[in-house]
Design a protein around this motif. Structure first.
Motif, PDB file in Angstrom:
ATOM      1  N   ARG A 171      73.995  50.294  11.593  1.00  0.00           N
ATOM      2  CA  ARG A 171      75.417  51.325  11.870  1.00  0.00           C
ATOM      3  C   ARG A 171      75.330  51.782  13.043  1.00  0.00           C
ATOM      4  N   GLY A 172      76.496  51.743  13.973  1.00  0.00           N
ATOM      5  CA  GLY A 172      76.440  52.426  15.282  1.00  0.00           C
ATOM      6  C   GLY A 172      76.703  51.150  16.103  1.00  0.00           C
ATOM      7  N   LEU A 173      76.619  51.727  17.635  1.00  0.00           N
ATOM      8  CA  LEU A 173      76.596  53.122  18.186  1.00  0.00           C
ATOM      9  C   LEU A 173      77.615  53.772  18.044  1.00  0.00           C
ATOM     10  N   HIS A 174      77.618  55.028  17.532  1.00  0.00           N
ATOM     11  CA  HIS A 174      78.868  55.958  17.531  1.00  0.00           C
ATOM     12  C   HIS A 174      78.803  57.120  18.042  1.00  0.00           C
ATOM     13  N   TYR A 175      79.780  57.732  18.602  1.00  0.00           N
ATOM     14  CA  TYR A 175      79.876  59.071  19.105  1.00  0.00           C
ATOM     15  C   TYR A 175      81.305  59.565  18.896  1.00  0.00           C
ATOM     16  N   GLN A 176      81.636  61.154  19.102  1.00  0.00           N
ATOM     17  CA  GLN A 176      82.927  61.627  19.397  1.00  0.00           C
ATOM     18  C   GLN A 176      82.990  62.045  20.637  1.00  0.00           C
ATOM     19  N   ASN A 177      84.152  62.048  21.273  1.00  0.00           N
ATOM     20  CA  ASN A 177      84.590  62.695  22.421  1.00  0.00           C
ATOM     21  C   ASN A 177      85.052  64.134  22.216  1.00  0.00           C
ATOM     22  N   PRO A 178      84.637  64.944  23.284  1.00  0.00           N
ATOM     23  CA  PRO A 178      85.164  66.359  23.163  1.00  0.00           C
ATOM     24  C   PRO A 178      86.826  66.277  23.185  1.00  0.00           C
ATOM     25  N   ILE A 222      79.395  52.087  21.232  1.00  0.00           N
ATOM     26  CA  ILE A 222      78.760  51.267  22.286  1.00  0.00           C
ATOM     27  C   ILE A 222      78.404  49.769  21.195  1.00  0.00           C
ATOM     28  N   LYS A 223      78.504  48.838  21.634  1.00  0.00           N
ATOM     29  CA  LYS A 223      78.202  47.617  20.908  1.00  0.00           C
ATOM     30  C   LYS A 223      76.673  47.462  20.824  1.00  0.00           C
ATOM     31  N   PHE A 224      76.193  47.381  19.727  1.00  0.00           N
ATOM     32  CA  PHE A 224      74.701  47.653  19.300  1.00  0.00           C
ATOM     33  C   PHE A 224      73.896  46.635  20.162  1.00  0.00           C
ATOM     34  N   ASP A 225      74.177  45.460  20.506  1.00  0.00           N
ATOM     35  CA  ASP A 225      73.457  44.266  21.256  1.00  0.00           C
ATOM     36  C   ASP A 225      73.893  44.458  22.829  1.00  0.00           C
ATOM     37  N   ASP A 226      74.150  45.383  23.502  1.00  0.00           N
ATOM     38  CA  ASP A 226      74.745  45.790  24.777  1.00  0.00           C
ATOM     39  C   ASP A 226      73.446  45.180  25.361  1.00  0.00           C
ATOM     40  N   LEU A 285      67.200  65.983  16.186  1.00  0.00           N
ATOM     41  CA  LEU A 285      68.359  66.704  16.558  1.00  0.00           C
ATOM     42  C   LEU A 285      69.005  65.785  17.771  1.00  0.00           C
ATOM     43  N   ILE A 286      70.090  65.798  17.470  1.00  0.00           N
ATOM     44  CA  ILE A 286      70.877  64.862  18.542  1.00  0.00           C
ATOM     45  C   ILE A 286      71.908  65.640  19.262  1.00  0.00           C
ATOM     46  N   PRO A 287      71.802  66.220  20.568  1.00  0.00           N
ATOM     47  CA  PRO A 287      72.898  66.946  21.028  1.00  0.00           C
ATOM     48  C   PRO A 287      74.143  66.111  21.221  1.00  0.00           C
ATOM     49  N   GLN A 288      75.471  66.836  21.485  1.00  0.00           N
ATOM     50  CA  GLN A 288      76.755  66.425  21.959  1.00  0.00           C
ATOM     51  C   GLN A 288      76.438  65.675  23.279  1.00  0.00           C
ATOM     52  N   GLY A 289      77.076  64.268  23.375  1.00  0.00           N
ATOM     53  CA  GLY A 289      76.869  63.611  24.461  1.00  0.00           C
ATOM     54  C   GLY A 289      76.011  62.387  24.435  1.00  0.00           C
ATOM     55  N   PHE A 290      75.727  61.959  23.190  1.00  0.00           N
ATOM     56  CA  PHE A 290      74.926  60.875  22.669  1.00  0.00           C
ATOM     57  C   PHE A 290      75.637  60.029  21.968  1.00  0.00           C
ATOM     58  N   ALA A 291      75.487  58.763  22.066  1.00  0.00           N
ATOM     59  CA  ALA A 291      75.615  57.639  21.019  1.00  0.00           C
ATOM     60  C   ALA A 291      74.770  57.602  19.927  1.00  0.00           C
ATOM     61  N   HIS A 292      75.019  57.421  18.577  1.00  0.00           N
ATOM     62  CA  HIS A 292      73.925  57.368  17.677  1.00  0.00           C
ATOM     63  C   HIS A 292      74.375  56.051  16.689  1.00  0.00           C
ATOM     64  N   SER A 325      79.199  46.329  10.268  1.00  0.00           N
ATOM     65  CA  SER A 325      80.569  46.228  10.177  1.00  0.00           C
ATOM     66  C   SER A 325      81.344  45.446  11.268  1.00  0.00           C
ATOM     67  N   GLU A 326      82.727  45.112  10.791  1.00  0.00           N
ATOM     68  CA  GLU A 326      83.587  44.409  11.727  1.00  0.00           C
ATOM     69  C   GLU A 326      83.780  45.406  12.985  1.00  0.00           C
ATOM     70  N   LYS A 327      83.984  46.675  12.434  1.00  0.00           N
ATOM     71  CA  LYS A 327      84.204  47.635  13.703  1.00  0.00           C
ATOM     72  C   LYS A 327      83.056  47.683  14.814  1.00  0.00           C
ATOM     73  N   ASP A 328      81.934  47.803  14.166  1.00  0.00           N
ATOM     74  CA  ASP A 328      80.697  47.833  15.200  1.00  0.00           C
ATOM     75  C   ASP A 328      80.432  46.649  15.988  1.00  0.00           C
ATOM     76  N   GLN A 329      80.937  45.457  15.282  1.00  0.00           N
ATOM     77  CA  GLN A 329      80.669  44.130  15.981  1.00  0.00           C
ATOM     78  C   GLN A 329      81.676  43.979  17.097  1.00  0.00           C
ATOM     79  N   THR A 330      82.756  44.722  17.094  1.00  0.00           N
ATOM     80  CA  THR A 330      83.781  44.722  18.239  1.00  0.00           C
ATOM     81  C   THR A 330      83.730  45.956  19.121  1.00  0.00           C
ATOM     82  N   LEU A 331      82.597  46.819  19.160  1.00  0.00           N
ATOM     83  CA  LEU A 331      82.701  47.904  20.222  1.00  0.00           C
ATOM     84  C   LEU A 331      82.446  47.433  21.627  1.00  0.00           C
TER      85      LEU A 331
END
Length: 182
Positions: free
Chosen positions: A58-65, A145-149, A111-118, A166-172
């Motif tokens: 699962r990932g790599l995900h983040y949310q922007n400000p 970000i795509k997992f296999d960057d 503990l992952i602060p804001q500003g990281f993909a997870h 997931s299909e979504k994660d494969q196309t990041l």
């Protein structure tokens, strides 16, 4: 509660104090007061939980400000490799990755602060992952970000050819093309 700093500023490993006896064990998985005593000020407002089977990535995900999230991640059952990528453009560790084994057995939290993909990969038969967030989910603010960057060179500890993704994660996009606003 023991807090271990990592080489990435703000990224912390949290290890609870386990009280055990013949009945089993008890520990505080989160205490706002104890976090404040350690200099960590967070107002968590949402808990999320996932269940996955071996080989899930699962990932790599983040949310922007303004919906960026600080997360406190732990494993209730099973074992995962938890991965983060620093997306803070002004950071000395921008684009660097960090991984840690989180399990029900070791009871460590990240503990992952804001500003990281997870993201994470499941390395046990199944895993239940729970994380606290200091901001609500907002679909319009999500990114990834795509997992296999290849520039990140992440070891997910599983065979990526057999991974459940997931299909979504494969196309990041790769990190150079991601829409991070950090």
């Amino acid at each position: 509660m023991k807090i271990e700093k990592t080489f990435i500023e703000g990224l912390l490993i949290v290890e609870p104090i386990i009280l055990g006896d013949e009945r089993g064990y008890f520990f505080e998985s989160y205490s706002k007061t104890k976090f404040q005593d350690l200099g960590v000020e967070i107002d968590f407002i949402q808990d999320n939980q996932s269940f996955s089977r071996y080989g899930t990535l699962r990932g790599l995900h983040y949310q922007n400000p303004p919906f960026a999230q600080t997360k406190l991640v732990r494993v209730l059952q099973g074992e995962i490799v938890d991965i983060v990528v620093d997306l803070r453009k002004g950071s000395l560790t921008y684009g660097k990755t960090f991984s840690v084994l989180l399990s029900a057995e070791n009871k460590k939290q990240l503990l992952i602060p804001q500003g990281f993909a997870h993201g994470f990969s499941v390395i046990s038969e199944t895993a239940s992952v729970m994380y606290k967030c200091d901001q609500i989910y907002n679909k319009a603010s999500e990114g990834g970000i795509k997992f296999d960057d290849p520039s990140l060179n992440i070891d997910w500890v599983i065979d990526l050819n057999k991974a459940i993704i997931s299909e979504k994660d494969q196309t990041l996009p790769f990190i150079q093309e991601c829409n991070s606003l950090f």
